[in-house]
Design an enzyme around this catalytic site. Structure first.
Site, short mmCIF file in Angstrom:
data_model
loop_
_atom_site.label_atom_id
_atom_site.label_comp_id
_atom_site.label_asym_id
_atom_site.label_seq_id
_atom_site.Cartn_x
_atom_site.Cartn_y
_atom_site.Cartn_z
N HIS A 37 0.83 -1.21 0.00
CA HIS A 37 0.00 0.00 0.00
C HIS A 37 0.87 1.26 0.00
O HIS A 37 0.58 2.24 -0.70
CB HIS A 37 -0.87 0.05 1.26
CG HIS A 37 -1.84 -1.08 1.41
ND1 HIS A 37 -1.77 -1.99 2.44
CD2 HIS A 37 -2.93 -1.45 0.67
CE1 HIS A 37 -2.77 -2.84 2.35
NE2 HIS A 37 -3.49 -2.56 1.28
N GLY A 147 -3.05 -1.85 -7.35
CA GLY A 147 -1.93 -2.78 -7.39
C GLY A 147 -2.14 -3.91 -8.40
O GLY A 147 -3.24 -4.43 -8.54
N VAL A 176 4.26 -5.66 -4.77
CA VAL A 176 5.37 -5.54 -3.80
C VAL A 176 5.43 -6.85 -3.00
O VAL A 176 4.39 -7.36 -2.56
CB VAL A 176 5.16 -4.33 -2.87
CG1 VAL A 176 6.27 -4.25 -1.83
CG2 VAL A 176 5.09 -3.05 -3.69
P1 AMP Z 1 -6.48 -3.93 -0.26
O1 AMP Z 1 -6.28 -3.08 0.95
O2 AMP Z 1 -5.95 -5.33 -0.13
O3 AMP Z 1 -7.88 -3.86 -0.80
O4 AMP Z 1 -5.57 -3.29 -1.38
C1 AMP Z 1 -5.65 -1.93 -1.71
C2 AMP Z 1 -4.81 -1.67 -2.95
O5 AMP Z 1 -3.47 -2.06 -2.68
C3 AMP Z 1 -5.28 -2.51 -4.17
O6 AMP Z 1 -5.13 -1.72 -5.33
C4 AMP Z 1 -4.32 -3.67 -4.15
O7 AMP Z 1 -4.12 -4.25 -5.43
C5 AMP Z 1 -3.04 -2.97 -3.68
N1 AMP Z 1 -2.12 -3.94 -3.10
C6 AMP Z 1 -2.37 -4.84 -2.12
N2 AMP Z 1 -1.28 -5.60 -1.88
C7 AMP Z 1 -0.32 -5.17 -2.75
C8 AMP Z 1 1.02 -5.56 -3.03
N3 AMP Z 1 1.62 -6.53 -2.37
N4 AMP Z 1 1.69 -4.89 -3.99
C9 AMP Z 1 1.10 -3.89 -4.68
N5 AMP Z 1 -0.16 -3.48 -4.47
C10 AMP Z 1 -0.86 -4.11 -3.52
#
Ligand code: AMP
Length: 282
Positions: A37, A147, A176
């Site tokens: 994030h 992401g 990441v």
């Molecule tokens: P989430 O909080 O899991 O809904 O993720 C919020 C945003 O962060 C989304 O766009 C996800 O794709 C991105 N995201 C979550 N984990 C990762 C990661 N390891 N690398 C890159 N982006 C991420």
């Protein structure tokens, strides 16, 4: 940095920023912020005047059997991390303010939402697109960063933005990873010690398949079974699916002749954690 809970109050502030000509960058999240994030926020920080991160565990995108109640909620710690990376405003609404009594609208983006994660989690993407459009309307961003970790989600949101002429530029940031290759995820905290030790196998399988592909093996079936064979050796992981699709999330059955996405989902056997990952075959 400020944390704002009320959607109307937040939208009013954002209208003011837009009227002043400020560029607004936006990173939507469900909180429990990790380095993935933060990388998205850093990417946005570089090209906006006002950086907004939303933290909202969206009930609409969870099925009744899923982990809505136990999903980690760590607003205080999240705020500290967000401030350190230069976030200006956190938008953290309550479910009741986002979905008041009488709420009845759904944004649904068609066929692309019925495959892969959409097939495994029926209704999931309707929940995602409905909340993301609401968030776009409240935050009024010039651009938003998502992401690649949630590859299909990024494709579905691109579909929505194109289909509905939404004036928000999308930026997709690479996944990441931990130093051993495991994709960072808020759900990794659920893993037992044994599961955490074995989880990097998920990414190892993808990288090994990528090598097979780069060596000239373009059969989607062979790529899939290569990954399945690697995962079959796991003690604490079971494979939910391994899929090779085009960028509309349609299965590729023969040779890979266009940009393709290799997506995998494994479920851990002790904690029952669902781990997703993907790699582009280009
Ligand atoms: P989430 O909080 O899991 O809904 O993720 C919020 C945003 O962060 C989304 O766009 C996800 O794709 C991105 N995201 C979550 N984990 C990762 C990661 N390891 N690398 C890159 N982006 C991420």
């Amino acid at each position: 940095m400020e944390i704002v809970h009320d959607p109307k109050d937040f939208q009013k502030r954002m209208m003011q920023f837009r009227a002043e000509g400020k560029a607004i960058g936006f990173v939507p999240t469900m909180g429990a912020l990790h380095a993935g994030h933060i990388a998205l926020a850093e990417r946005a920080r570089a090209s906006c005047d006002i950086l907004v991160v939303s933290i909202f565990v969206n009930p609409l995108q969870f099925a009744p059997s899923e982990d809505l109640d136990k999903y980690p909620r760590t607003l205080g710690e999240d705020a500290r991390k967000a401030e350190a990376v230069g976030v200006d405003l956190i938008f953290s609404p309550s479910p009741r303010d986002m979905y008041p009594a009488g709420f009845g609208s759904t944004v649904s983006c068609g066929a692309i939402t019925t495959r892969l994660e959409g097939a495994a989690r029926p209704g999931h993407f309707d929940g995602v697109t409905t909340v993301v459009l609401k968030l776009f309307n409240i935050v009024l961003p010039n651009f938003a960063v998502f992401g690649q970790k949630d590859a299909q989600q990024a494709l579905v949101i691109r579909r929505m933005v194109e289909d509905l002429n939404i004036p928000v530029e999308l930026i997709i940031h690479p996944t990441v990873r931990e130093s051993d290759g495991l994709a960072m995820s808020s759900r990794n905290v659920y893993l037992t010690k044994e599961e955490r030790e074995e989880a990097p196998l998920i990414n190892k399988g993808l990288r090994s398949a990528y090598k097979v592909f780069c060596d000239g093996n373009c059969s989607a079936r062979k790529i899939r079974s290569h990954v399945e064979d690697i995962y079959a050796a796991a003690s604490f992981l079971s494979t939910e699916y391994v899929a090779v699709t085009d960028t509309f999330c349609n299965d590729i059955s023969g040779e890979i002749s266009c940009e393709a996405l290799l997506s995998v989902v494994c479920r851990t056997k002790i904690s029952g954690t669902r781990l997703i990952d993907n790699i582009l075959l280009v």
